[in-house]
Write a protein that holds these residues in place. Structure first.
Motif, PDB file in Angstrom:
ATOM      1  N   ILE A  65       0.797  -1.230   0.000  1.00 44.33           N
ATOM      2  CA  ILE A  65       0.000   0.000   0.000  1.00 44.33           C
ATOM      3  C   ILE A  65       0.829   1.279   0.000  1.00 44.33           C
ATOM      4  CG2 ILE A  65      -1.905  -1.133   1.210  1.00 44.33           C
ATOM      5  CD1 ILE A  65      -0.971   0.429   3.746  1.00 44.33           C
ATOM      6  N   GLU A  67       3.199   4.539  -0.551  1.00 46.91           N
ATOM      7  CA  GLU A  67       3.732   5.435  -1.562  1.00 46.91           C
ATOM      8  C   GLU A  67       5.248   5.554  -1.367  1.00 46.91           C
ATOM      9  OE1 GLU A  67       1.816   7.841  -3.772  1.00 46.91           O
ATOM     10  OE2 GLU A  67       0.290   6.280  -3.572  1.00 46.91           O
ATOM     11  N   ARG A  77      -3.222   8.610   0.516  1.00 42.84           N
ATOM     12  CA  ARG A  77      -3.358   7.693  -0.618  1.00 42.84           C
ATOM     13  C   ARG A  77      -3.132   6.242  -0.187  1.00 42.84           C
ATOM     14  NH1 ARG A  77       0.042  11.277  -5.069  1.00 42.84           N
ATOM     15  NH2 ARG A  77      -1.749  12.453  -5.910  1.00 42.84           N
ATOM     16  N   SER A  78      -2.164   6.026   0.689  1.00 44.39           N
ATOM     17  CA  SER A  78      -1.913   4.670   1.181  1.00 44.39           C
ATOM     18  C   SER A  78      -3.118   4.136   1.941  1.00 44.39           C
ATOM     19  CB  SER A  78      -0.677   4.660   2.090  1.00 44.39           C
ATOM     20  OG  SER A  78       0.494   4.976   1.366  1.00 44.39           O
ATOM     21  N   ARG A  81      -5.729   3.058  -0.605  1.00 41.37           N
ATOM     22  CA  ARG A  81      -5.342   1.793  -1.236  1.00 41.37           C
ATOM     23  C   ARG A  81      -5.544   0.635  -0.264  1.00 41.37           C
ATOM     24  NH1 ARG A  81      -0.611   3.234  -2.514  1.00 41.37           N
ATOM     25  NH2 ARG A  81      -1.214   4.073  -4.540  1.00 41.37           N
ATOM     26  N   SER A  84      -9.190  -0.550  -0.106  1.00 40.97           N
ATOM     27  CA  SER A  84      -9.565  -1.344  -1.274  1.00 40.97           C
ATOM     28  C   SER A  84      -8.996  -2.757  -1.211  1.00 40.97           C
ATOM     29  CB  SER A  84      -9.083  -0.635  -2.547  1.00 40.97           C
ATOM     30  OG  SER A  84      -9.386  -1.396  -3.696  1.00 40.97           O
ATOM     31  N   LEU A  85      -7.703  -2.871  -0.916  1.00 50.47           N
ATOM     32  CA  LEU A  85      -7.072  -4.192  -0.896  1.00 50.47           C
ATOM     33  C   LEU A  85      -7.548  -5.024   0.290  1.00 50.47           C
ATOM     34  CD1 LEU A  85      -3.414  -3.261  -1.924  1.00 50.47           C
ATOM     35  CD2 LEU A  85      -5.222  -4.250  -3.351  1.00 50.47           C
TER      36      LEU A  85
END
Length: 422
Positions: A65, A67, A77-78, A81, A84-85
């Motif tokens: 995840i 950056e 942003r991490s 992500r 989602s994962l």
């Protein structure tokens, strides 16, 4: 049917809370699956997945995840992500329980994913009060409001979660799992030799994590700590940061300070066994990690907390806290703690039985019909929020009562003062 749980670990800081739960799951025949993410998979943060694998744990999923930089935007942003994962992984694994620990964004992301999937969520380590200077406190409280069960360190933490409107039967003051095996993890000091620590002589253990909402003050306090360590004769074992905003600059300052010194050893992280050994063997801990508050009392290790990162937490008498330190006061505090030596203290964070109690409660309450139906439980609703039968009663962990006349005994906890309003 065997209870199936998924445990998420995203950093070295939450792994000591997660691993004892895996151990307890194995002993209690619970089907446990580990998801690793965050700095565990990052080479520049020590790739602590190697520690997990060396201990014999095989992750069910590995979620990349991070950056490439340490900016607040990269952390945001991490987090996205990770949501989602984690959602994909949890959908595939379909556990009875998702278990997260602490206050980092990796845990928050997994909590969001579990919530949106309608999977029961258990949170270990809520109800703490270090909220003034980092996003961590806000994330911890957000996880609390998403979680269906809360496993907390002590009755003070339980009362805070109750004040947030959580129903009484959901709150279980069992202590922190990180203390369960801390003493048994300790190894001979000789095992620290490969990292460059001298085989004999006193040494300090130091670490300083970014205070993300007050970066200027964070750098100031880090520089004060390094200046104070210049005047301490003992060897210094320094650990670097997690993947927090501004961590790269913090680590760069520590590396520059240590460059060319023969009395300093810098490592990114230590396996749990070696960290327990270092904390037990050092003559003093200096810095702002929670281990200076939570784990140090187990060994009676003198500790000096620098700055505001642990503000509001219960501390045992082995810990001195300087929230707005001067160079002279910090140096004096370190020397005072070294001169004192070991303390005879009790930890306000548990009695070493937390993990087994967490697993027993997860198995017992997994089929409760109102588990997923959360309600805001206020003081006026107290009679309705009490457990209706013995099987739903929360575990209790009594805190040591403070002695009369204030906290003067070395065995009783006190609270770090909250910051005065401006």
């Amino acid at each position: 049917m065997q209870t199936k749980i998924c445990l998420i670990s995203g950093a070295r800081s939450d792994w000591p809370l997660i691993e004892p739960l895996l151990d307890a799951a194995r002993r209690q025949a619970v089907d446990a699956h580990l998801i690793v993410t965050g700095t565990h998979l990052s080479r520049r943060h020590g790739h602590t997945l190697d520690v997990i694998l060396a201990a014999g744990w095989q992750p069910a999923r590995r979620l990349e995840i991070l950056e490439i930089d340490d900016s607040p935007l990269a952390a945001a942003r991490s987090t996205g992500r990770a949501v989602s994962l984690a959602a994909d992984a949890l959908q595939e694994l379909a556990p009875h329980w998702v278990v997260v620990a602490g206050d980092r964004y990796e845990s928050f992301a997994a909590a969001v994913a579990a919530t949106m999937l309608g999977q029961p969520l258990a949170h270990v380590g809520g109800g703490e009060t270090d909220v003034a200077t980092n996003q961590d406190g806000s994330l911890r409280n957000a996880i609390t409001k998403l979680a269906h069960l809360h496993f907390v360190a002590n009755t003070a933490a339980a009362q805070r979660i109750r004040a947030l409107g959580e129903e009484t039967w959901r709150i279980h003051a069992v202590g922190l799992p990180s203390l369960d095996a801390l003493k048994t993890r300790r190894r001979p000091r000789t095992q620290l030799a490969p990292i460059g620590l001298p085989a004999s002589g006193d040494f300090l253990l130091a670490s300083f994590l970014p205070v993300t909402l007050r970066p200027d003050e964070s750098f100031k306090h880090l520089d004060l700590m390094l200046d104070a360590l210049d005047h301490i004769a003992q060897h210094k074992l320094c650990l670097l940061s997690n993947a927090d905003a501004h961590a790269d600059e913090h680590d760069a300052r520590i590396r520059r300070w240590a460059d060319g010194r023969r009395d300093a050893t810098v490592v990114h992280s230590l396996p749990p066994e070696l960290y327990a050994t270092a904390l037990a063997e050092c003559c003093c801990y200096v810095g702002n990690s929670s281990s200076g508050v939570i784990e140090s009392p187990v060994f009676g290790t003198p500790a000096v907390i620098v700055g505001l990162r642990q503000q509001g937490r219960l501390v045992a008498a082995n810990t001195l806290a300087l929230e707005q330190p001067t160079a002279a006061a910090l140096l004096q505090a370190i020397r005072r703690q070294i001169a004192h030596g070991r303390f005879d203290v009790e930890s306000p964070y548990g009695d070493g039985t937390a993990a087994a109690r967490v697993l027993e409660t997860l198995c017992r309450l997994r089929s409760r019909p109102d588990l997923l139906t959360k309600r805001l439980s206020c003081e006026a609703d107290a009679p309705d929020s009490r457990p209706t039968d013995a099987t739903s009663a929360p575990c209790r962990l009594s805190e040591p009562a403070a002695p009369s006349g204030g906290v003067t005994s070395t065995r009783h906890p006190r609270r770090l003062p909250a910051e005065a309003p401006p």
